[in-house]
Structure formats: C-alpha cells, structure tokens
Design an enzyme around this catalytic site. Structure first.
Site, PDB file in Angstrom:
ATOM      1  N   SER A 109      22.288  57.848  41.539  1.00  7.28           N
ATOM      2  CA  SER A 109      22.265  59.182  40.918  1.00  7.28           C
ATOM      3  C   SER A 109      21.748  59.115  39.478  1.00  7.28           C
ATOM      4  CB  SER A 109      23.654  59.821  40.960  1.00  7.28           C
ATOM      5  OG  SER A 109      24.615  58.993  40.356  1.00  7.28           O
ATOM      6  N   HIS A 110      21.523  57.908  38.946  1.00  5.64           N
ATOM      7  CA  HIS A 110      21.085  57.807  37.550  1.00  5.64           C
ATOM      8  C   HIS A 110      19.846  56.937  37.368  1.00  5.64           C
ATOM      9  CE1 HIS A 110      24.847  59.841  37.196  1.00  5.64           C
ATOM     10  NE2 HIS A 110      24.379  60.307  36.061  1.00  5.64           N
ATOM     11  N   HIS A 127      21.353  62.246  26.676  1.00  2.00           N
ATOM     12  CA  HIS A 127      21.862  61.174  27.550  1.00  2.00           C
ATOM     13  C   HIS A 127      21.853  61.651  28.995  1.00  2.00           C
ATOM     14  CE1 HIS A 127      23.931  57.663  28.847  1.00  2.00           C
ATOM     15  NE2 HIS A 127      24.383  57.313  27.659  1.00  2.00           N
ATOM     16  N   ALA A 148      21.752  59.075  31.618  1.00  2.00           N
ATOM     17  CA  ALA A 148      21.776  57.802  32.343  1.00  2.00           C
ATOM     18  C   ALA A 148      23.210  57.350  32.595  1.00  2.00           C
ATOM     19  CB  ALA A 148      21.035  56.755  31.513  1.00  2.00           C
ATOM     20  N   ALA A 149      23.339  56.209  33.285  1.00  2.00           N
ATOM     21  CA  ALA A 149      24.641  55.549  33.416  1.00  2.00           C
ATOM     22  C   ALA A 149      24.985  54.901  32.074  1.00  2.00           C
ATOM     23  CB  ALA A 149      24.561  54.494  34.505  1.00  2.00           C
ATOM     24  N   THR A 200      30.874  66.341  32.677  1.00  2.00           N
ATOM     25  CA  THR A 200      31.356  65.324  33.626  1.00  2.00           C
ATOM     26  C   THR A 200      31.768  64.060  32.862  1.00  2.00           C
ATOM     27  OG1 THR A 200      29.006  64.951  34.060  1.00  2.00           O
ATOM     28  CG2 THR A 200      30.264  66.096  35.755  1.00  2.00           C
ATOM     29  N   GLY A 213      25.466  64.267  39.511  1.00  2.00           N
ATOM     30  CA  GLY A 213      24.304  63.705  40.213  1.00  2.00           C
ATOM     31  C   GLY A 213      24.633  63.418  41.675  1.00  2.00           C
ATOM     32  N   ASP A 214      25.810  62.852  41.911  1.00  2.00           N
ATOM     33  CA  ASP A 214      26.184  62.541  43.299  1.00  2.00           C
ATOM     34  C   ASP A 214      26.443  63.818  44.090  1.00  2.00           C
ATOM     35  OD1 ASP A 214      25.995  59.699  43.404  1.00  2.00           O
ATOM     36  OD2 ASP A 214      27.697  59.632  42.040  1.00  2.00           O
ATOM     37  N   ARG A 218      39.096  44.521  44.266  1.00  2.00           N
ATOM     38  CA  ARG A 218      37.835  43.959  43.770  1.00  2.00           C
ATOM     39  C   ARG A 218      37.645  44.368  42.316  1.00  2.00           C
ATOM     40  NH1 ARG A 218      33.533  47.368  42.799  1.00  2.00           N
ATOM     41  NH2 ARG A 218      33.112  49.111  44.205  1.00  2.00           N
ATOM     42  N   GLY A 255      32.479  46.885  38.943  1.00  2.00           N
ATOM     43  CA  GLY A 255      31.182  46.327  38.548  1.00  2.00           C
ATOM     44  C   GLY A 255      30.661  45.344  39.588  1.00  2.00           C
TER      45      GLY A 255
HETATM   46  P1  NDP Z   1      31.956  55.726  40.849  1.00  2.00           P
HETATM   47  O1  NDP Z   1      33.090  56.594  41.236  1.00  2.00           O
HETATM   48  O2  NDP Z   1      30.958  55.403  41.862  1.00  2.00           O
HETATM   49  O3  NDP Z   1      32.507  54.361  40.264  1.00  2.00           O
HETATM   50  C1  NDP Z   1      33.338  54.337  39.144  1.00  2.00           C
HETATM   51  C2  NDP Z   1      33.718  52.915  38.794  1.00  2.00           C
HETATM   52  O4  NDP Z   1      34.689  52.447  39.731  1.00  2.00           O
HETATM   53  C3  NDP Z   1      32.561  51.939  38.859  1.00  2.00           C
HETATM   54  O5  NDP Z   1      32.627  51.079  37.793  1.00  2.00           O
HETATM   55  C4  NDP Z   1      32.788  51.211  40.186  1.00  2.00           C
HETATM   56  O6  NDP Z   1      32.295  49.880  40.186  1.00  2.00           O
HETATM   57  C5  NDP Z   1      34.288  51.197  40.268  1.00  2.00           C
HETATM   58  N1  NDP Z   1      34.771  51.129  41.645  1.00  2.00           N
HETATM   59  C6  NDP Z   1      34.376  51.882  42.702  1.00  2.00           C
HETATM   60  N2  NDP Z   1      35.067  51.535  43.801  1.00  2.00           N
HETATM   61  C7  NDP Z   1      35.912  50.542  43.418  1.00  2.00           C
HETATM   62  C8  NDP Z   1      36.894  49.765  44.092  1.00  2.00           C
HETATM   63  N3  NDP Z   1      37.154  49.936  45.383  1.00  2.00           N
HETATM   64  N4  NDP Z   1      37.566  48.832  43.382  1.00  2.00           N
HETATM   65  C9  NDP Z   1      37.327  48.635  42.069  1.00  2.00           C
HETATM   66  N5  NDP Z   1      36.407  49.335  41.373  1.00  2.00           N
HETATM   67  C10 NDP Z   1      35.722  50.279  42.044  1.00  2.00           C
HETATM   68  O7  NDP Z   1      31.224  56.340  39.553  1.00  2.00           O
HETATM   69  P2  NDP Z   1      30.962  57.865  39.215  1.00  2.00           P
HETATM   70  O8  NDP Z   1      30.385  58.486  40.435  1.00  2.00           O
HETATM   71  O9  NDP Z   1      32.150  58.461  38.595  1.00  2.00           O
HETATM   72  O10 NDP Z   1      29.824  57.755  38.099  1.00  2.00           O
HETATM   73  C11 NDP Z   1      28.523  57.337  38.472  1.00  2.00           C
HETATM   74  C12 NDP Z   1      27.655  57.177  37.268  1.00  2.00           C
HETATM   75  O11 NDP Z   1      27.353  58.442  36.711  1.00  2.00           O
HETATM   76  C13 NDP Z   1      28.213  56.346  36.128  1.00  2.00           C
HETATM   77  O12 NDP Z   1      27.321  55.283  35.910  1.00  2.00           O
HETATM   78  C14 NDP Z   1      28.228  57.282  34.940  1.00  2.00           C
HETATM   79  O13 NDP Z   1      27.916  56.695  33.703  1.00  2.00           O
HETATM   80  C15 NDP Z   1      27.158  58.281  35.326  1.00  2.00           C
HETATM   81  N6  NDP Z   1      27.343  59.551  34.637  1.00  2.00           N
HETATM   82  C16 NDP Z   1      26.572  59.818  33.548  1.00  2.00           C
HETATM   83  C17 NDP Z   1      26.749  61.011  32.860  1.00  2.00           C
HETATM   84  C18 NDP Z   1      25.970  61.296  31.616  1.00  2.00           C
HETATM   85  O14 NDP Z   1      26.229  62.321  30.995  1.00  2.00           O
HETATM   86  N7  NDP Z   1      25.042  60.478  31.206  1.00  2.00           N
HETATM   87  C19 NDP Z   1      27.729  62.004  33.289  1.00  2.00           C
HETATM   88  C20 NDP Z   1      28.502  61.591  34.424  1.00  2.00           C
HETATM   89  C21 NDP Z   1      28.294  60.406  35.085  1.00  2.00           C
HETATM   90  P3  NDP Z   1      30.978  49.498  41.064  1.00  2.00           P
HETATM   91  O15 NDP Z   1      29.821  50.107  40.323  1.00  2.00           O
HETATM   92  O16 NDP Z   1      30.984  48.023  41.100  1.00  2.00           O
HETATM   93  O17 NDP Z   1      31.185  50.134  42.426  1.00  2.00           O
HETATM   94  O1  PYC Z   2      25.939  62.907  37.060  1.00  2.00           O
HETATM   95  O2  PYC Z   2      27.389  64.186  36.046  1.00  2.00           O
HETATM   96  C1  PYC Z   2      26.325  63.571  36.079  1.00  2.00           C
HETATM   97  C2  PYC Z   2      25.460  63.585  34.886  1.00  2.00           C
HETATM   98  C3  PYC Z   2      25.426  64.495  33.893  1.00  2.00           C
HETATM   99  C4  PYC Z   2      24.446  64.069  32.994  1.00  2.00           C
HETATM  100  C5  PYC Z   2      23.913  62.948  33.480  1.00  2.00           C
HETATM  101  N1  PYC Z   2      24.550  62.656  34.635  1.00  2.00           N
END
Ligand code: NDP
Ligand code: PYC
Length: 331
Positions: A46-47, A119, A121-122, A159, A186-187, A301, A304
């Site tokens: 998603s990023h 911003h 990105a992740a 978010t 994004g998701d 686990r 990351g």
């Molecule tokens: P997820 O819910 O997919 O994952 C959140 C964290 O939990 C990750 O570090 C993931 O590690 C970890 N995780 C997931 N499953 C497990 C498990 N079973 N056991 C242990 N750890 C676990 O992330 P989100 O969907 O909430 O966010 C996705 C991305 O969106 C992020 O990178 C975030 O920065 C980005 N984002 C950016 C925004 C912006 O404004 N720029 C706004 C909102 C989100 P792993 O990756 O190893 O699965």
């Molecule tokens: O996935 O929530 C999101 C997001 C917002 C800005 C960048 N990503």
C-alpha cells in the site's frame, strides 16, 4: 486482479523515470524511487507503486516542489529541524537522518523535527536506518482526517502511523510500523479496488453504521485500532507530529490542502536513543535474553520479520497490471 511481473530494478526505474518526467530533479526522484522500490521489495504494497498516482498529482498541481532543497537547522544541542521546503518526505529524511544518528550516538538521545514535508510512505525506512546504526527510535506523522476518535462517529485523526525500531547487532532489527487506525487507508483503498470485504470493526459508513464494505468506509470513517487505547495513541501522534513540530494537525492539513489527492503538507518527528549510552555495556546480551524468551513462545514472531524475509527474495514482484498502465501513462 491481473498482475504483471516486474524485477526490482524495473520497479525502481519505473518510479524514477515517472518522477523525473513529472518535475522532480535527480535528488528528489532518487529519494522517492528508493522508498518505492524498498516498499515493493519488502511487501509494503500500500506504500510502494500504489502511491505514485498521488505523488504525480501533488507534483502536477504544484503543491509539492519536485526540485525542493530541504534546509537543515540545529535548534539545540540535541534537536535538529529539517524544513523540506515543500518536498516529499524522503528527501528531507535523507538530509536529516544521518545528522540525527550522529547526534544521538554522541549524546544518547536526539530528535529530528521534519516540517513542510508531504509524507505518503511507510515509516520503517526511517527507524530501520537508525537501528542499522545501533540506535532505538520512534517516528510518527499525521495525515488528514480519516479516523473517528473513540466515542465519536466523526473523523478528526489521520491514520497517524507510528514506527519503532530496536537494533540487534548482527541480526535484523525489531521494527514495527503501523497505522493507528484499524487499517491503513491505503489497504482499505486496495481492498475496495480488488473487491474484497474488510473485517467488521474496521470502520463506519457515512451514516455511522458498521460495514464490511471498504468503499462505504472510505466514504465514512475508519475506526482507531483497539478502541480508546488506539485512539489515545492516534491523539499522541497528532500532538507529536503537529503540536511538537509546529506543523499542521490533520484537520489543518485538510483545510489547507488543495484536494489534488496527493499527500498534504505536514510534519514528522523522529526520536533516536542510544542503548550503548543509556543502558551501557552489555545491553545487547540483556536484550537478546529477553528476545529468546519472547521468540520461544509458541505463535510469536518479531515485528518486521515478514518484511525482512521478503527482502531476501531478489526475484521479480507481481504488480497490479492496471496500476502499471496508470503509472506508464504519466510519462
Ligand atoms: P500492519 O497492520 O500490516 O502491520 C503493523 C505492524 O505489525 C508491522 O510492523 C508488522 O510487521 C507487525 N505485525 C503484523 N502481524 C504480526 C504478527 N502476527 N506478529 C508480530 N508482528 C506483526 O500495518 P498497517 O496496515 O497498520 O500499516 C501499513 C503501513 O502503512 C505502515 O508502513 C505505515 O507506515 C503506513 N502508513 C503510512 C501513513 C502515512 O501517513 N505516511 C499513514 C498510515 C499508514 P511485518 O511488516 O513484519 O508484518
Ligand atoms: O495508508 O493511511 C494510509 C496513508 C495515509 C497517507 C499515506 N498513507
């Protein structure tokens, strides 16, 4: 959904070429292409390429300056500020993170305030950069109103993602990176695009009713993860990313945004801590003892770990074909 196979260098080159064709100079294009390539490599779908249409819209509307030169200022002995000068966040981070790392390794604790950045990105690239240099860190940024605070059905929080990383010399860092909403926007958008339902509790439709239809949630509100507890963390992110940096809260970002679909102007805060200075000698073994206990539990686990495993795969990635066509149409 139809997919097309792209090698990692094809992903980088597609992002780089698209950014250059839409007004970025080499430094900005390189910083963005690198963040997009790393997202696809690690499976942060998603990023990665998914964000290019938004990046292009922001460049074409003039909201973001693709030739911006971020300016770095030392505000105190442990505080650095980078004014992105209307850049996307990755270039401002590339300017600020090496300085933050240097300072935190000297003093034990330092902060980087990013302002006037966009911003999209992740956040794990920021915290993993610091973990690779022996530092623990926390990074967060706000967005635009998308999430209803606990108790309300009206959106106010972004978010609001938060990432934390902890260094493990000789091993991959512990690193979580998560939206404080039940699902990243994004998701949710990808689920809507692909015709998938989302779990009940993800969000509400425009009438405030619970639904599993991602398109209806996109027109309504997302909910914070974990009820009032996630809501409190989303609130903290607003305060740290906007209150502390002096940049826009999510609601201000929305009010002042031109609505082009690209990322709004905002701030990001990154804190870095040195376990070597704060805990002192032996911190690695102490932490590894704890990690051994944690990882010895059935079903556990390390956050990351999924991305770090994906990273070992140097092969091509399967990318949504329509998305590739859309990106190619940007020149
Ligand atoms: P997820 O819910 O997919 O994952 C959140 C964290 O939990 C990750 O570090 C993931 O590690 C970890 N995780 C997931 N499953 C497990 C498990 N079973 N056991 C242990 N750890 C676990 O992330 P989100 O969907 O909430 O966010 C996705 C991305 O969106 C992020 O990178 C975030 O920065 C980005 N984002 C950016 C925004 C912006 O404004 N720029 C706004 C909102 C989100 P792993 O990756 O190893 O699965
Ligand atoms: O996935 O929530 C999101 C997001 C917002 C800005 C960048 N990503």
């Amino acid at each position: 959904m139809t997919t097309t196979s792209l090698t990692l260098s094809e992903i980088y080159n597609l992002a780089h070429k698209t950014m250059l064709a839409n007004g970025c100079d080499e430094a900005n294009a390189e910083a963005l292409a690198d963040i997009i390539y790393r997202a696809e490599r690690d499976g942060s779908h998603s990023h990665g390429l998914f964000r290019i249409p938004g990046y292009v819209k922001a460049l074409r509307s003039g909201k973001v300056d693709g030739k911006a030169k971020p300016k770095i200022t030392k505000k105190s002995s442990v505080i650095i500020q980078v004014d992105g000068n209307s850049s996307f966040a990755p270039l401002a981070q590339a300017v600020g993170l090496p300085e933050l790392s240097k300072l935190a390794l000297e003093t034990g604790l330092a902060a980087l305030s990013l302002t006037n950045v966009h911003h999209f990105a992740a956040l794990w690239p920021e915290t993993e950069f610091l973990a690779d240099r022996g530092l623990a860190s926390i990074a967060c940024t706000a967005y635009m109103p998308t999430v209803a605070p606990a108790g309300s059905k009206e959106k106010l929080f972004g978010t609001n993602p938060i990432s934390f990383a902890w260094p493990r010399p000789g091993k991959n860092p512990i690193c979580f990176d998560m939206a404080t909403s039940s699902m990243a926007l994004g998701d949710l958008q990808i689920a809507a695009r692909d015709g998938n339902q989302v779990p009940l509790g993800t969000g509400l439709d425009k009438d405030g009713l619970a639904t599993t239809d991602p398109a209806k949630i996109a027109a309504g509100v997302l909910l914070p993860f974990g009820g009032y507890k996630g809501s409190a963390i989303a609130l903290m992110v607003e305060l740290l990313a906007a209150g502390l940096t002096g940049e826009q809260f999510s609601y201000e970002a929305k009010n002042n945004d031109n609505g082009d679909g690209g990322p709004p102007r905002g701030g990001e805060i990154v804190f870095a801590f040195s376990p070597e200075i704060i805990a002192g000698n032996g911190w690695e073994l102490h932490v590894e003892g704890f990690m051994e206990k944690l990882c010895g539990l059935d079903g556990v686990r390390v956050p990351g770990e999924r991305r770090h495993k994906n990273r070992l795969d140097k092969g091509p990635r399967m990318i949504n074909t329509d998305l590739i066509q859309t990106i190619k149409s940007f020149g």
